[in-house]
Design a protein around this motif. Structure first.
Motif, PDB file in Angstrom:
ATOM      1  N   UNK A 183      15.992  -5.361  24.810  1.00  0.00           N
ATOM      2  CA  UNK A 183      16.607  -4.882  23.749  1.00  0.00           C
ATOM      3  C   UNK A 183      15.896  -4.159  22.663  1.00  0.00           C
ATOM      4  N   UNK A 184      14.729  -4.236  22.787  1.00  0.00           N
ATOM      5  CA  UNK A 184      13.550  -3.942  21.504  1.00  0.00           C
ATOM      6  C   UNK A 184      12.351  -4.505  22.133  1.00  0.00           C
ATOM      7  N   UNK A 185      11.302  -4.186  21.356  1.00  0.00           N
ATOM      8  CA  UNK A 185      10.021  -4.344  21.807  1.00  0.00           C
ATOM      9  C   UNK A 185       9.850  -6.286  21.631  1.00  0.00           C
ATOM     10  N   UNK A 186       8.777  -6.630  22.469  1.00  0.00           N
ATOM     11  CA  UNK A 186       8.371  -7.830  22.329  1.00  0.00           C
ATOM     12  C   UNK A 186       6.912  -7.788  21.907  1.00  0.00           C
ATOM     13  N   UNK A 187       6.290  -7.938  20.799  1.00  0.00           N
ATOM     14  CA  UNK A 187       5.000  -7.278  20.317  1.00  0.00           C
ATOM     15  C   UNK A 187       4.569  -8.621  19.275  1.00  0.00           C
ATOM     16  N   UNK A 188       3.290  -8.398  19.044  1.00  0.00           N
ATOM     17  CA  UNK A 188       2.879  -9.135  18.276  1.00  0.00           C
ATOM     18  C   UNK A 188       2.819 -10.693  18.074  1.00  0.00           C
ATOM     19  N   UNK A 189       2.957 -11.373  19.398  1.00  0.00           N
ATOM     20  CA  UNK A 189       3.238 -12.503  19.370  1.00  0.00           C
ATOM     21  C   UNK A 189       2.193 -13.163  19.913  1.00  0.00           C
ATOM     22  N   UNK A 190       2.005 -14.610  19.827  1.00  0.00           N
ATOM     23  CA  UNK A 190       0.743 -15.430  20.115  1.00  0.00           C
ATOM     24  C   UNK A 190       1.424 -16.605  21.118  1.00  0.00           C
ATOM     25  N   UNK A 191       0.837 -16.437  22.353  1.00  0.00           N
ATOM     26  CA  UNK A 191       1.284 -17.550  23.354  1.00  0.00           C
ATOM     27  C   UNK A 191      -0.126 -18.456  23.704  1.00  0.00           C
ATOM     28  N   UNK A 192      -0.232 -19.557  22.993  1.00  0.00           N
ATOM     29  CA  UNK A 192      -1.435 -20.396  22.859  1.00  0.00           C
ATOM     30  C   UNK A 192      -1.532 -21.821  23.075  1.00  0.00           C
ATOM     31  N   UNK A 193      -2.051 -22.356  23.646  1.00  0.00           N
ATOM     32  CA  UNK A 193      -2.410 -23.778  24.055  1.00  0.00           C
ATOM     33  C   UNK A 193      -1.353 -24.474  24.878  1.00  0.00           C
ATOM     34  N   UNK A 194      -0.544 -23.650  25.745  1.00  0.00           N
ATOM     35  CA  UNK A 194       0.571 -24.116  26.464  1.00  0.00           C
ATOM     36  C   UNK A 194      -0.074 -24.307  27.942  1.00  0.00           C
ATOM     37  N   UNK A 195       0.792 -25.507  28.355  1.00  0.00           N
ATOM     38  CA  UNK A 195       0.697 -25.812  29.928  1.00  0.00           C
ATOM     39  C   UNK A 195       1.760 -25.233  30.640  1.00  0.00           C
ATOM     40  N   UNK A 241      11.115  -0.170  22.809  1.00  0.00           N
ATOM     41  CA  UNK A 241      10.992  -1.186  23.927  1.00  0.00           C
ATOM     42  C   UNK A 241       9.524  -1.320  24.142  1.00  0.00           C
ATOM     43  N   UNK A 242       9.001  -2.350  25.014  1.00  0.00           N
ATOM     44  CA  UNK A 242       7.741  -2.339  25.341  1.00  0.00           C
ATOM     45  C   UNK A 242       7.080  -3.704  24.907  1.00  0.00           C
ATOM     46  N   UNK A 243       6.058  -4.166  25.973  1.00  0.00           N
ATOM     47  CA  UNK A 243       5.634  -5.672  25.548  1.00  0.00           C
ATOM     48  C   UNK A 243       3.949  -5.242  25.048  1.00  0.00           C
ATOM     49  N   UNK A 244       3.755  -5.345  23.753  1.00  0.00           N
ATOM     50  CA  UNK A 244       2.236  -4.837  23.611  1.00  0.00           C
ATOM     51  C   UNK A 244       1.875  -5.622  22.320  1.00  0.00           C
ATOM     52  N   UNK A 245       0.568  -5.949  22.347  1.00  0.00           N
ATOM     53  CA  UNK A 245      -0.360  -6.485  21.242  1.00  0.00           C
ATOM     54  C   UNK A 245       0.130  -7.957  21.137  1.00  0.00           C
ATOM     55  N   UNK A 246       0.319  -8.688  22.293  1.00  0.00           N
ATOM     56  CA  UNK A 246       0.464  -9.955  22.422  1.00  0.00           C
ATOM     57  C   UNK A 246      -0.733 -10.626  22.852  1.00  0.00           C
ATOM     58  N   UNK A 247      -1.042 -11.966  22.341  1.00  0.00           N
ATOM     59  CA  UNK A 247      -2.209 -12.876  22.363  1.00  0.00           C
ATOM     60  C   UNK A 247      -1.784 -13.803  23.496  1.00  0.00           C
TER      61      UNK A 247
END
Length: 418
Positions: free
Chosen positions: A215-227, A266-272
């Protein structure tokens, strides 16, 4: 994400993480780290205890609530809710800016319920969930949808996505036309921006951590240090373009072609995606360690960074990129400094190694494949790859120098570019 065929594995400045602090709270709520910062430091505090709480209690330290839902309903904006050790059979819905903090790893047992925790809505920005064991949900253990600036940290998310094996399949697990059912994985960001997923253990779900853009972009998120471990039916970490309006398609006759991006739609962009461990995923269902994929024409998964992760023993490549259809944009993704070993173990429905979409028939560390559209701006550098037949396998990707990555002697073909 169940099907890995035509629809794919379909599946910056980020809000500051809650800083460590010691709570001046006695008893079962004492000394929860990372629970207060900024606006939460002097906010109202509520308490929940499965053992000592009462159903209609005021949620004070002396008279705690018995359920998390009651405390959430009573909590004003910026409140903190401390949840004591115990088991809570709830589908917790957070629609406001509050901090939900578990002490002693309380259990949210969502057996028979849609989700363990749902964070959503226009008033939810700033919300956080920390320190829980979430299990047995029909769809996702933790779902954040249509919101921004949320933090999901230090939780353990296990044995969710149970609706995927139910008969008949209902809700989001049920197929929609040619699109297979999608129960959502253990932890799911759906149309979420400027958020952080950090320090979680996501294990033994159908799939691990999922980012989508319905329903909209998923962007500028940080996914870090997970297992993300042993999610055997699907991928460990998935960035899956579902929204066919993320890319503007030209109207010229013939196959769809790109005319531009629609990043507000929409779009998935600029995620780390950084410093995660993604091992043992997809070994019974063609899932990679970390995968970026587009489904129908018009989807976009671009300008993301996958760096400093470890992936080992996954069904598809440790890092996989699939662009299946014309009119997609999966360009500009950066894959750097990952440590990958013994991946591509189960890339075909019959359990053979490789990647059935790309036509790879051996184990592989990194597989970046586009069926039609050249992937401009793709960077693959600084990765360490071992114990795979192919170190790096690419199609429609700019030329890569062998010296850009490091390969152990156990790698038979270090770099294959098609």
């Amino acid at each position: 994400m169940r099907s890995k065929g035509t629809w794919g594995a379909v599946r910056a400045p980020v809000w500051v993480v809650l800083v460590a602090a010691v709570m001046a709270v006695a008893g079962p709520w004492a000394a929860t780290a990372g629970a207060a910062s900024g606006r939460f430091a002097h906010a109202r505090t509520l308490f929940v205890s499965a053992k000592k709480g009462k159903r209609f209690a005021p949620c004070t330290k002396k008279a705690p609530c018995k359920t998390i839902d009651r405390a959430v309903a009573k909590a004003p904006k910026h409140a903190r809710i401390f949840v004591a050790r115990g088991t809570y059979h709830e589908d917790v819905k957070i629609t406001k800016d509050i901090a939900l903090i578990g002490n002693g790893k309380p259990v949210i047992n969502a057996i028979g319920l849609a989700n363990g925790v749902l964070i959503s809505g226009t008033d939810a920005p700033g919300a956080s969930v920390q320190g829980f064991l979430v299990r047995n949900a029909t769809y996702e253990g933790v779902l954040a949808a249509n919101t921004t600036r949320v933090t999901i940290s230090d939780n353990t998310v296990v044995h969710n996505d149970r609706g995927g094996s139910a008969k008949p399949q209902t809700g989001e697990c049920a197929p929609a036309g040619v699109i297979p059912g999608d129960c959502g994985e253990g932890l799911h960001l759906m149309s979420v921006t400027h958020s952080r997923v950090q320090g979680n253990i996501v294990r033994n779900n159908a799939g691990g951590i999922l980012l989508t853009d319905e329903t909209g972009p998923t962007a500028h998120n940080t996914i870090k240090g997970n297992k993300s471990l042993d999610n055997v039916l699907d991928c460990g970490i998935t960035l899956a373009g579902h929204n066919p309006k993320a890319v503007i398609l030209s109207t010229t006759p013939g196959p769809p072609t790109m005319a531009g991006l629609a990043p507000k739609v929409g779009g998935i962009y600029d995620n780390l995606i950084s410093d995660n461990t993604s091992n043992g995923n997809g070994t019974q269902g063609q899932g990679g360690g970390i995968i970026l994929a587009g489904g129908p024409p018009g989807t976009g998964v671009y300008d993301n960074t996958v760096s400093d992760n470890t992936a080992e023993g996954n069904g598809l490549a440790g890092v996989t990129l699939h662009s299946h259809a014309p009119g997609q944009d999966l360009s500009g993704n950066v894959i750097t400094h990952n440590i990958l070993s013994n991946d591509g173990l189960h890339g075909y429905p019959n359990g053979a190694p490789g990647d059935s979409d790309a036509g790879i028939t051996h184990t592989v560390g990194i597989a970046v494949w586009s069926a039609v559209t050249p992937l401009s701006g793709t960077v693959i550098a600084g990765n360490q790859i071992s114990n795979d037949y192919y170190g790096i396998w690419t199609q429609h990707v700019p030329k890569i120098a062998k010296s850009a990555n490091t390969f152990a002697s156990a790698v038979t073909v270090r770099l294959f570019q098609k």
